[in-house]
Design an enzyme around this catalytic site. Structure first.
Site, PDB file in Angstrom:
ATOM      1  N   ASP A 407       0.861  -1.193   0.000  1.00  6.83           N
ATOM      2  CA  ASP A 407       0.000   0.000   0.000  1.00  6.83           C
ATOM      3  C   ASP A 407       0.897   1.243   0.000  1.00  6.83           C
ATOM      4  OD1 ASP A 407      -2.346   1.531   0.314  1.00  6.83           O
ATOM      5  OD2 ASP A 407      -2.365   1.303   2.494  1.00  6.83           O
ATOM      6  N   GLU A 410       2.591   5.213  -3.835  1.00  8.13           N
ATOM      7  CA  GLU A 410       2.564   6.241  -4.916  1.00  8.13           C
ATOM      8  C   GLU A 410       3.896   6.993  -5.000  1.00  8.13           C
ATOM      9  OE1 GLU A 410       0.155   5.788  -2.590  1.00  8.13           O
ATOM     10  OE2 GLU A 410      -0.980   4.577  -4.008  1.00  8.13           O
ATOM     11  N   ASP A 490      -9.143   3.765  -2.407  1.00  5.89           N
ATOM     12  CA  ASP A 490     -10.130   4.146  -1.385  1.00  5.89           C
ATOM     13  C   ASP A 490     -11.406   4.700  -2.011  1.00  5.89           C
ATOM     14  OD1 ASP A 490      -8.232   3.348   0.420  1.00  5.89           O
ATOM     15  OD2 ASP A 490      -7.492   5.377   0.797  1.00  5.89           O
TER      16      ASP A 490
HETATM   17  O1  MIG Z   1      -3.596   5.944   4.839  1.00  2.96           O
HETATM   18  O2  MIG Z   1      -3.476   0.604   5.691  1.00  2.96           O
HETATM   19  O3  MIG Z   1      -5.956   2.257   0.525  1.00  2.96           O
HETATM   20  O4  MIG Z   1      -6.959   0.031   1.865  1.00  2.96           O
HETATM   21  O5  MIG Z   1      -6.819   0.036   4.675  1.00  2.96           O
HETATM   22  C1  MIG Z   1      -4.425   4.836   4.704  1.00  2.96           C
HETATM   23  C2  MIG Z   1      -4.588   1.386   5.927  1.00  2.96           C
HETATM   24  C3  MIG Z   1      -3.580   3.614   4.441  1.00  2.96           C
HETATM   25  C4  MIG Z   1      -4.895   2.990   2.518  1.00  2.96           C
HETATM   26  C5  MIG Z   1      -5.427   1.829   1.756  1.00  2.96           C
HETATM   27  C6  MIG Z   1      -6.453   1.132   2.574  1.00  2.96           C
HETATM   28  C7  MIG Z   1      -5.832   0.651   3.869  1.00  2.96           C
HETATM   29  C8  MIG Z   1      -5.247   1.844   4.637  1.00  2.96           C
HETATM   30  N1  MIG Z   1      -4.302   2.554   3.795  1.00  2.96           N
END
Ligand code: MIG
Length: 812
Positions: A407, A410, A490
């Site tokens: 995650d 980016e 999200d």
């Molecule tokens: O700043 O890991 O898109 O699926 O649950 C949020 C926590 C960070 C973003 C992801 C989301 C995930 C969440 N993450």
């Protein structure tokens, strides 16, 4: 081999050139790469294969010939092109296309052998440079529609819209939010006659695609820096383009079968007891499922690769117990390494010792604020750093984690207006195929998440070479499908987001990402209504990746949260997905060979829906799972009003009843427990007895549901679902066809390829659309028992397992 190709190319190419342009063959020469120069600029045109053209242009010398997106074998391939000169233009011909490059303006036109334009520069201003960047302009025919660019918002067709390519943590994005998490500079264009082409801009810098929004009838695209290096894929139809794109950027490797099961996630199941409760409830309520997720709260102070021992005291025991219930666990592992020196935190210590982190221009480590507080960021553009990163997975893998979730790549940085790191941040490219050099974050940003997931994928392969890795990534780039599945980030719990998910997932599939899903039920926003979650599960059951996930501040969103009645509906759809697993898995296997997405726009199978002005097949909310199933949710998702479904041709079957429809259109009255699904006439769909997980072996026979059309065909594919033994022959592949005629149906079972032994003990043939008042069946000439159900218009025939060429003759 080379020679043969070359000869054919020359002969066909010249015939073509002669017919189209009356050029004397004596003037043509055969080249591997065509080169021209003008005003200090250089252009090189090559054909990696006859139906793909590559164009590179440089302002002072050609750009570096290297790529993160295009696989080396494709990028370095050349097929001979015949080059002639008609006075005005250089004429480049392969057996599949012809390109004319105006010698004074460098205006480029690509046509097919019939003279139909594939892609042409605009008449003037086809290329301009500004600052460090460039813009290219192509003409947009009035009947052309554009797809691709991954999960961009804004509906299925990109025409009339403009998009920015800049990977962005787009939390809370709306229905026209842009840019989102991924940048995939690939477009598939299709016109109303079904001609299609592809366009890949192989450039990682902040870029854009503008489909006639700012300049009428002009497709313009470009980037703020980096090379002009693009590919024109000549089709001729959309399926051919999909295959050409997979050839260029690679197909997704065959996923483990469990990744196609139902996945339950939440931000976060905070401790072992919660996770075990979810597992128990899934099994107690008989909700089939394969995967549970551990989101960031399992960690110690949000530090990647740590575990909070109070919350999760014994991962190995937990994972083993869950495996005993046929459940696997995917753990999140973010890339931001806590900036924690002298704390016994080994990702930092080993990373620091190996000098793996991105740098500020003054050579200090770049530090950004994310979940762990101050964090440092691995430089994934160095292959040695990816090796180091991959090695970090050894511990969790040894504990029994089945897959990993990348995650925030980016990369997302808190407390900065642009939500990411400064553009001056310094990366070092040390990668086979590239010159070793520094590169700014401007260049590397869009490819950073893909390289993160690449490090994960390749690391897992090293740790366990005979286990198919499963990696889920949020950010990626063209070609990222070689390393990871993805989801649309999200989203929100609204009907509009559910509706949006369909074109998002379709376009991801057309952009290489066959394994794509969205957060079922919606991630952000207020809690979904019971109806919304139910509908989302009904649609998700036919998506490639099927994962229920929700934000931390929201109520529980598991299948059972809205009471027994809703749960019963949801269970039926999840069960149906498991019954369809043999079909789904054979789609995954096809995807691994040629890139054909699991979830498809209707026009991919039925190009003439484009000509019919059908909003791409009935409505853009309709989609196909594979070649044979068409899913038709209400176009106004929450509306109880009746709606029409137009099918591409007559003779389709209702999947749920199995009955044949009278015409090519049907009216649906929305009912919460019905998601309309239709079967293409001519399909043979394999279905298996219900299991609670792909880890459970089905018992009994494999059902082959036969839906006769003029002919029919299906393919069985099976292997162990988890290892690479299929590459060593441990697979099963079998074709089954049928032909209708003279009041009967003849089914032919092909011989089996591969030596994998299937779980089934026989075939149950369910033949649909049988209206005659009696029936007989003969297998290889011997009578077999037939059970006729006149109300459902079916014949059911139980057969032993058939592994060699056999014929089943069904007659009245
Ligand atoms: O700043 O890991 O898109 O699926 O649950 C949020 C926590 C960070 C973003 C992801 C989301 C995930 C969440 N993450």
């Amino acid at each position: 081999m080379r020679h043969a190709v070359r000869n054919t190319g020359a002969v066909v190419g010249l015939a073509f050139a002669l017919a189209a342009l009356a050029i004397s063959p004596a003037l043509a020469v055969s080249l591997q790469r065509f080169h021209a120069a003008r005003d200090g600029q250089d252009i090189e045109i090559s054909a990696p294969r006859a139906d793909i053209l590559r164009v590179r242009i440089g302002r002072s010398g050609l750009p570096e010939d290297a790529s993160w997106a295009v696989v080396d074998a494709a990028r370095t391939a050349t097929t001979p092109i015949d080059v002639a000169d008609d006075g005005v233009a250089s004429v480049l011909t392969t057996p599949a296309l012809q390109a004319r490059l105006n010698k004074s303006t460098w205006r480029l036109t690509v046509v097919d052998p019939a003279g139909h334009t594939i892609l042409a520069d605009t008449d003037s201003g086809a290329l301009d440079f500004h600052n460090g960047g460039f813009r290219l302009r192509k003409a947009m025919p009035v009947d052309a529609h554009y797809f691709g660019l991954g999960d961009k918002t804004g509906g299925l067709d990109r025409r009339g819209q403009a998009f920015t390519l800049w990977n962005t943590d787009a939390f809370g994005y709306g229905e026209s939010g842009d840019p989102l998490y991924k940048s995939i500079p690939f477009v598939l264009g299709a016109d109303e006659l079904g001609h299609a082409f592809g366009l890949l801009l192989d450039n990682t810098w902040r870029g854009f695609f503008d489909f006639g929004k700012s300049e009428r009838d002009t497709l313009s695209f470009g980037a703020e820096g980096g090379p002009i290096d693009y590919y024109v894929l000549a089709g001729p139809d959309a399926k051919a383009v999909v295959k050409q794109y997979a050839w260029l950027t690679g197909a997704a490797p065959l996923a483990p079968m469990w990744a196609l099961g139902f996945q339950q996630s939440r931000y976060s199941y905070k401790n072992e007891a919660e996770l075990r409760d979810i597992a128990d409830r899934l099994r107690a309520d008989r909700i089939p499922a394969d995967v549970l997720y551990m989101d960031i709260d399992y960690q110690d102070r949000n530090r990647p690769f740590t575990v909070n021992p109070k919350a999760y005291p014994d991962l190995a025991k937990l994972f083993a117990d869950l495996r005993g219930m046929n459940l696997r666990v995917v753990m999140i592992t973010d890339l931001h390494v806590a900036d924690a020196p002298n704390a016994g935190y080994s990702p930092y210590d080993t990373g620091k010792a190996g000098n793996v982190f991105l740098k500020n221009p003054d050579c200090s480590d770049y530090v950004g604020l994310v979940w762990p507080g101050n964090a440092v960021f691995p430089d994934f553009s160095r292959s040695s750093v990816r090796d180091w990163w991959g090695g970090l997975y050894a511990g969790f893998h040894a504990a029994g984690a089945a897959g990993f979730w990348n995650d925030m790549n980016e990369p997302a940085i808190f407390q900065r207006r642009d939500r990411t790191m400064p553009l001056e941040t310094v990366h070092h490219i040390e990668e086979p195929g590239f010159a070793a050099r520094t590169a700014s974050h401007s260049e590397m940003h869009n490819v950073y998440g893909m390289l993160n997931s690449r490090g994960t994928y390749e690391g897992l392969l090293k740790i366990a070479p005979d286990e198919r890795p499963f990696v889920l990534t949020r950010a990626s780039f063209a070609g990222g499908q070689r390393y990871a599945a993805t989801w649309s980030g999200d989203n929100s719990s609204t009907w509009n987001h559910l509706k949006l998910s369909i074109p998002q997932l379709i376009n991801l599939g057309l952009s290489g990402f066959g394994y794509a899903g969205d957060d079922i039920g919606g991630y952000g926003g207020s809690a979904p209504s019971p109806e919304l979650l139910t509908r989302w599960i009904e649609i998700g059951a036919f998506n490639p990746i099927f994962r229920d996930h929700v934000a931390t501040d929201k109520p529980r969103q598991e299948v059972w949260v809205h009471g027994l009645e809703q749960e019963a509906i949801r269970r039926r759809y999840i069960e149906e997905r498991y019954r369809l697993m043999p079909y789904l898995y054979s789609l995954a296997e096809e995807n691994s060979r040629n890139g054909m997405p699991l979830m498809r726009p209707v026009f991919l199978e039925f190009p003439d829906v484009l000509a019919k002005g059908w909003d791409f097949g009935g409505t853009m909310d309709q989609f196909m799972l594979g070649a044979d199933l068409l899913v038709a949710p209400p176009s106004a998702m929450e509306s109880p009003a009746a709606y029409g479904v137009r099918l591409p041709g007559a003779g389709w079957y209702d999947y749920w009843s199995g009955l044949r429809l009278a015409g090519a259109a049907t009216e649906e009255i929305p009912a919460l427990d019905r998601m309309p699904v239709f079967v293409r006439p001519g399909a043979i769909i394999p279905r298996q007895p219900l299991v609670q997980s792909t880890g459970e072996t089905p018992k009994g026979a494999l059902e082959l549901a036969v839906y006769p059309g003029d002919s029919c065909r299906g393919e069985l594919y099976l292997d162990d679902g988890v290892s690479f033994a299929f590459q060593r022959g441990a697979f099963l592949r079998q074709k089954v066809t049928c032909a209708s005629g003279q009041g009967g149906v003849t089914m032919t079972f092909g011989g089996r390829e591969g030596d994998f032994k299937p779980w089934w003990n026989g075939f149950t043939i369910v033949l649909h659309g049988w209206t005659a008042s009696n029936a007989t069946a003969f297998l290889n000439g011997l009578a077999v028992n037939v059970v006729r159900d006149p109300r459902m218009q079916t014949l059911t025939i139980e057969l032993p397992d058939i592994s060699s060429l056999s014929v089943l003759q069904i007659g009245a």
